[in-house]
Structure formats: structure tokens, C-alpha cells
Scaffold this motif. Sequence first.
Motif, PDB file in Angstrom:
ATOM      1  N   LYS A 105       0.818  -1.219   0.000  1.00 39.22           N
ATOM      2  CA  LYS A 105       0.000   0.000   0.000  1.00 39.22           C
ATOM      3  C   LYS A 105       0.850   1.266   0.000  1.00 39.22           C
ATOM      4  N   THR A 106       2.144   1.128  -0.223  1.00 40.21           N
ATOM      5  CA  THR A 106       3.032   2.283  -0.261  1.00 40.21           C
ATOM      6  C   THR A 106       3.266   2.746  -1.700  1.00 40.21           C
ATOM      7  N   SER A 107       3.711   3.990  -1.850  1.00 40.82           N
ATOM      8  CA  SER A 107       4.023   4.516  -3.180  1.00 40.82           C
ATOM      9  C   SER A 107       5.221   3.787  -3.787  1.00 40.82           C
ATOM     10  N   TRP A 108       6.121   3.301  -2.948  1.00 50.28           N
ATOM     11  CA  TRP A 108       7.280   2.537  -3.429  1.00 50.28           C
ATOM     12  C   TRP A 108       6.823   1.302  -4.205  1.00 50.28           C
ATOM     13  N   TRP A 109       5.862   0.574  -3.649  1.00 48.99           N
ATOM     14  CA  TRP A 109       5.308  -0.610  -4.315  1.00 48.99           C
ATOM     15  C   TRP A 109       4.644  -0.207  -5.627  1.00 48.99           C
ATOM     16  N   GLY A 110       3.816   0.823  -5.593  1.00 48.90           N
ATOM     17  CA  GLY A 110       3.116   1.269  -6.788  1.00 48.90           C
ATOM     18  C   GLY A 110       4.067   1.677  -7.900  1.00 48.90           C
ATOM     19  N   HIS A 111       5.190   2.307  -7.527  1.00 53.15           N
ATOM     20  CA  HIS A 111       6.167   2.722  -8.545  1.00 53.15           C
ATOM     21  C   HIS A 111       6.755   1.501  -9.254  1.00 53.15           C
ATOM     22  N   TYR A 112       7.068   0.454  -8.495  1.00 55.01           N
ATOM     23  CA  TYR A 112       7.616  -0.750  -9.115  1.00 55.01           C
ATOM     24  C   TYR A 112       6.597  -1.393 -10.047  1.00 55.01           C
ATOM     25  N   ILE A 113       5.370  -1.539  -9.568  1.00 52.35           N
ATOM     26  CA  ILE A 113       4.339  -2.208 -10.367  1.00 52.35           C
ATOM     27  C   ILE A 113       4.119  -1.472 -11.680  1.00 52.35           C
ATOM     28  N   ASN A 114       4.120  -0.162 -11.636  1.00 56.50           N
ATOM     29  CA  ASN A 114       3.827   0.613 -12.838  1.00 56.50           C
ATOM     30  C   ASN A 114       5.022   0.748 -13.774  1.00 56.50           C
ATOM     31  N   SER A 115       6.193   0.342 -13.297  1.00 57.42           N
ATOM     32  CA  SER A 115       7.362   0.391 -14.174  1.00 57.42           C
ATOM     33  C   SER A 115       7.773  -0.990 -14.655  1.00 57.42           C
ATOM     34  N   GLY A 116       7.074  -2.036 -14.160  1.00 64.16           N
ATOM     35  CA  GLY A 116       7.420  -3.406 -14.546  1.00 64.16           C
ATOM     36  C   GLY A 116       6.360  -4.000 -15.433  1.00 64.16           C
ATOM     37  N   GLY A 117       6.256  -5.332 -15.399  1.00 62.94           N
ATOM     38  CA  GLY A 117       5.242  -6.028 -16.180  1.00 62.94           C
ATOM     39  C   GLY A 117       5.651  -6.220 -17.626  1.00 62.94           C
ATOM     40  N   SER A 118       4.743  -6.797 -18.392  1.00 65.80           N
ATOM     41  CA  SER A 118       5.014  -7.087 -19.792  1.00 65.80           C
ATOM     42  C   SER A 118       3.742  -6.899 -20.596  1.00 65.80           C
ATOM     43  N   GLY A 119       3.881  -6.726 -21.899  1.00 68.99           N
ATOM     44  CA  GLY A 119       2.725  -6.540 -22.769  1.00 68.99           C
ATOM     45  C   GLY A 119       2.717  -5.142 -23.345  1.00 68.99           C
ATOM     46  N   SER A 120       2.550  -5.033 -24.647  1.00 65.85           N
ATOM     47  CA  SER A 120       2.664  -3.738 -25.297  1.00 65.85           C
ATOM     48  C   SER A 120       1.373  -2.943 -25.262  1.00 65.85           C
ATOM     49  N   VAL A 121       0.219  -3.615 -25.249  1.00 63.99           N
ATOM     50  CA  VAL A 121      -1.049  -2.896 -25.287  1.00 63.99           C
ATOM     51  C   VAL A 121      -1.497  -2.535 -23.877  1.00 63.99           C
ATOM     52  N   ARG A 122      -1.541  -3.494 -23.004  1.00 63.97           N
ATOM     53  CA  ARG A 122      -1.929  -3.251 -21.637  1.00 63.97           C
ATOM     54  C   ARG A 122      -0.986  -4.014 -20.717  1.00 63.97           C
ATOM     55  N   GLN A 123      -0.478  -3.359 -19.722  1.00 61.47           N
ATOM     56  CA  GLN A 123       0.510  -3.976 -18.848  1.00 61.47           C
ATOM     57  C   GLN A 123      -0.048  -5.217 -18.156  1.00 61.47           C
ATOM     58  N   ARG A 124       0.748  -6.267 -18.141  1.00 61.45           N
ATOM     59  CA  ARG A 124       0.415  -7.481 -17.410  1.00 61.45           C
ATOM     60  C   ARG A 124       1.560  -7.791 -16.463  1.00 61.45           C
ATOM     61  N   THR A 125       1.240  -8.045 -15.225  1.00 60.40           N
ATOM     62  CA  THR A 125       2.265  -8.360 -14.228  1.00 60.40           C
ATOM     63  C   THR A 125       1.981  -9.737 -13.671  1.00 60.40           C
ATOM     64  N   TYR A 126       2.733 -10.722 -14.141  1.00 62.13           N
ATOM     65  CA  TYR A 126       2.564 -12.088 -13.665  1.00 62.13           C
ATOM     66  C   TYR A 126       3.475 -12.326 -12.463  1.00 62.13           C
ATOM     67  N   TYR A 127       3.371 -13.511 -11.890  1.00 65.72           N
ATOM     68  CA  TYR A 127       4.153 -13.795 -10.687  1.00 65.72           C
ATOM     69  C   TYR A 127       5.650 -13.650 -10.960  1.00 65.72           C
ATOM     70  N   ASP A 128       6.121 -14.124 -12.098  1.00 66.49           N
ATOM     71  CA  ASP A 128       7.552 -14.022 -12.413  1.00 66.49           C
ATOM     72  C   ASP A 128       8.007 -12.564 -12.495  1.00 66.49           C
ATOM     73  N   ASP A 129       7.111 -11.658 -12.950  1.00 68.71           N
ATOM     74  CA  ASP A 129       7.442 -10.236 -12.980  1.00 68.71           C
ATOM     75  C   ASP A 129       7.514  -9.680 -11.563  1.00 68.71           C
ATOM     76  N   LEU A 130       6.523 -10.055 -10.754  1.00 66.34           N
ATOM     77  CA  LEU A 130       6.476  -9.562  -9.381  1.00 66.34           C
ATOM     78  C   LEU A 130       7.619 -10.137  -8.548  1.00 66.34           C
ATOM     79  N   ALA A 131       8.027 -11.346  -8.872  1.00 64.02           N
ATOM     80  CA  ALA A 131       9.044 -12.046  -8.091  1.00 64.02           C
ATOM     81  C   ALA A 131      10.384 -11.325  -8.081  1.00 64.02           C
ATOM     82  N   ALA A 132      10.659 -10.518  -9.105  1.00 65.10           N
ATOM     83  CA  ALA A 132      11.943  -9.819  -9.181  1.00 65.10           C
ATOM     84  C   ALA A 132      12.020  -8.622  -8.237  1.00 65.10           C
ATOM     85  N   LEU A 133      10.904  -8.238  -7.653  1.00 65.52           N
ATOM     86  CA  LEU A 133      10.877  -7.092  -6.734  1.00 65.52           C
ATOM     87  C   LEU A 133      11.741  -7.390  -5.508  1.00 65.52           C
TER      88      LEU A 133
END
Length: 400
Positions: free
Chosen positions: A313-341
Motif C-alpha cells: 500500500k506504499t508509493s514505493w510498491w506502486g512505482h515498481y508495479i507501474n514500471s514493470g510487467g510485460s505486454g505492449s497494449v496493456r501492462q500485465r504483471t505475472y508472478y515471475d514479474d512480481l518475483a523480481a521485486l
Amino acid sequence: MREGWRDVHFEELVSDTQLGTTERGELDDEDNIPLLKMGNLTWGGFDLRTTEHIALRHIIGSNLILKPGDLLFNTRNSADLVGKSAVWQGQFRSAVFDNNINRIRLKPIADPAFYGTFLNTGVGKRRVQSLAVGSTSVAAIYWKDLKNLQVPLPPLPEQRKIAEILRTWDEALEKLTALRAAKERRLSALRAALLFGRLRLGGLGHKWVPTRLDTVTHELTKRNGGKGLGRDFVMGVTKAEGVVPMREQTIAGDISRYKRLPPRAFAYNPMRINVGSIAMNEREGEVLVSPDYVVFACNPDALDPDYLDHLRKTSWWGHYINSGGSGSVRQRTYYDDLAALKLPLPELDEQKAIAAVLNTARDDLAATEREIEALTRQKRGLMQKLLTGKWRVNSEKELA
């Protein structure tokens, strides 16, 4: 009709109406007079955090300067917002209004606070909105229709007494709302300080180690199966409410592939985590979530679920989520993407101590939110009784 009350057309209470200026304002021109626009009106109040300003020369001699007691009525807006109104209390020393607002001045027989409340709640609001014409995106309520609106006319002393009683409830809600805002700021500050090591709890001084999420969590992929949980256990995840029952019309006919979500495990839609739609299951038992969701749990010897729940619930978490993920049309964040945090992670004992402090602050905030909800429900019921004359008031005793 109640004794002493009668129904009248709204125009019988009005001495004057005036549409506002067509001149446009400027946000950065604060040396000039504030210009109120439809966005500054709410249902029964004002939002003055952002106001435009206009040069005084544009409105000299136009009779557009507001006076305390003026009723401001929004004449054009979207269908769900047109008709909102509020009574001006002199919040600025001087102010004017634009042409999407009709300034209505009432005769001495009508109390502005009473009618400001009536038009914005219950039966009055429904009557006002029924007058709207136009489309969903742009609707209008014209004076030729509003003037024929049927409104109650109690004796003036009773109008004033009703407004006084309701003002007491408004003041209580304002104080609770301010208290809620203070508690929200406190919780946010505590998270920023405790979750990133800026403030350490007494006696806990071990070095923090940046730790990848996948070393302290594990993905869960267990399905419901053919003889698993029933449809009543199917949940969705929202940013505002967390894990909540899913609407029946959105549940698939076959729920055998739905994923199981144990207590204190996390679930999210990989296409919506970027807007905050991730939550921990705070229920006592397992539930089901969509097969498209990602589900994962904390390793019990490495990561406290409450600690992670606050961290997300922190801005730090939100910044990572919005700068990561995959997919060109709409961002998708799967477990493997989140796991690198890489988490700022103290030892487990300190995690639990931090989570206990933050849980206390969170629960204190939730208690105030429940007070606000209860008081709002009570006020709504009180208004229904008072504004329709079902409960009578007079200057000698409050309820008769």
C-alpha cells in the motif's frame, strides 16, 4: 399534508434568479476574483481546492457578486451530476459564478439552509433529477421546469429549527472526516518510516537485506476441481474493498478451474495490479478466484503476510508495479514479474513487530470510518423524517 405545512411550486419561494458569466477564468490569476464553476459544486456543498479567477473589470455592474444565503444550482452537467446545488456561506470575501450555474435568491419565507438540504437529498434530489433533459453526457435542467418543482413549505421557524438540527450532524461529520484524514496521514507516515528502516523499533537493530520476493513467497496454482467449493465462495479483488464476493453474472458456468485462495494468501488480476487491485484474503477460510488471477503465499519462516500487506500500500510498491510487467497494449504483471521485486526486509521478528504497530493504526482508522458510516446513515434517516414532516420540530422542543 402535515398541519402548518403545504406544498408549493418552487418559484413561489424565489425572489430572483441569475445565470453566471460567460467569461472564462484563469487558474494562475489569483490576484483577481474567484470564479465558481460546476466542478466547485457538490451535492449540498463546495469543493474549493481548485478555483479559477477572473478580472474584476469583466463583471463590474453585472450583479454577479455572491452573497451569503445564495443558492447555487448547477444547470448543465452529465446526467448523474446535473442539479447539484449548495448554499453559499461567504467562503471567499468575494466570488462570482459561471453560466453553468443559476444563482437563486429566496424570499424571506424560505430558509436557504432548509431548501439547500431538501434539494440535495432524498425525495427532493429525485424530483430535481427527474427534470433533466438531454443525453447521458450532457444534460440540463432549465428554470422553466425547475420553477414548477413541488416543494414543502413548513412555517419558517420550523424550517430554521430543522436546518439547525441537521447542521449539528454536519458539524459532527466534518470533525470525524477531519479526524479520518489525520489518521490516514499518520498511517501513511508510519508505513514510510517503519517499512523502510527510517524508524526502528526499540531493541531491534539488525541490518536489513534487500530480498527478492520469490525467495520469501511461492505461487499457488491449486484448482477448485469438480467437487470443490461452491459458487458462494467465488471472490473478486478490488482496490477499495479487497477480497469481495463476485457478482453472479460474472461467474463462469464451470468453476472447476477457479483457483483456491487460502487465508492470508494474496491474489490479483495481472492486468489490474497496476491500479492497486491486489489483496490478502482476510477471511477465515479458503475462497475461489478467477483462473486468470495470480495467487501466491508468504513463506511462513521468511515473510509476515501483514508486513507485505502494508508494504503493497506504499508509493514505493506502486512505482515498481507501474514500471514493470510485460505486454505492449496493456501492462500485465505475472508472478515471475512480481518475483523480481526486492523487498526492504528485516528479520521476521521485526517484521511482525512493525506489522503489529501498523495494524493498530489501520484498525484505529477503520473504527473512525465505521463511525462516519454510522453517523451518515443516522443523518439520512433523520433527514427523511424531518424534511417530510413525519417528525415535527418547533422552537420550544426539538422533536414533537
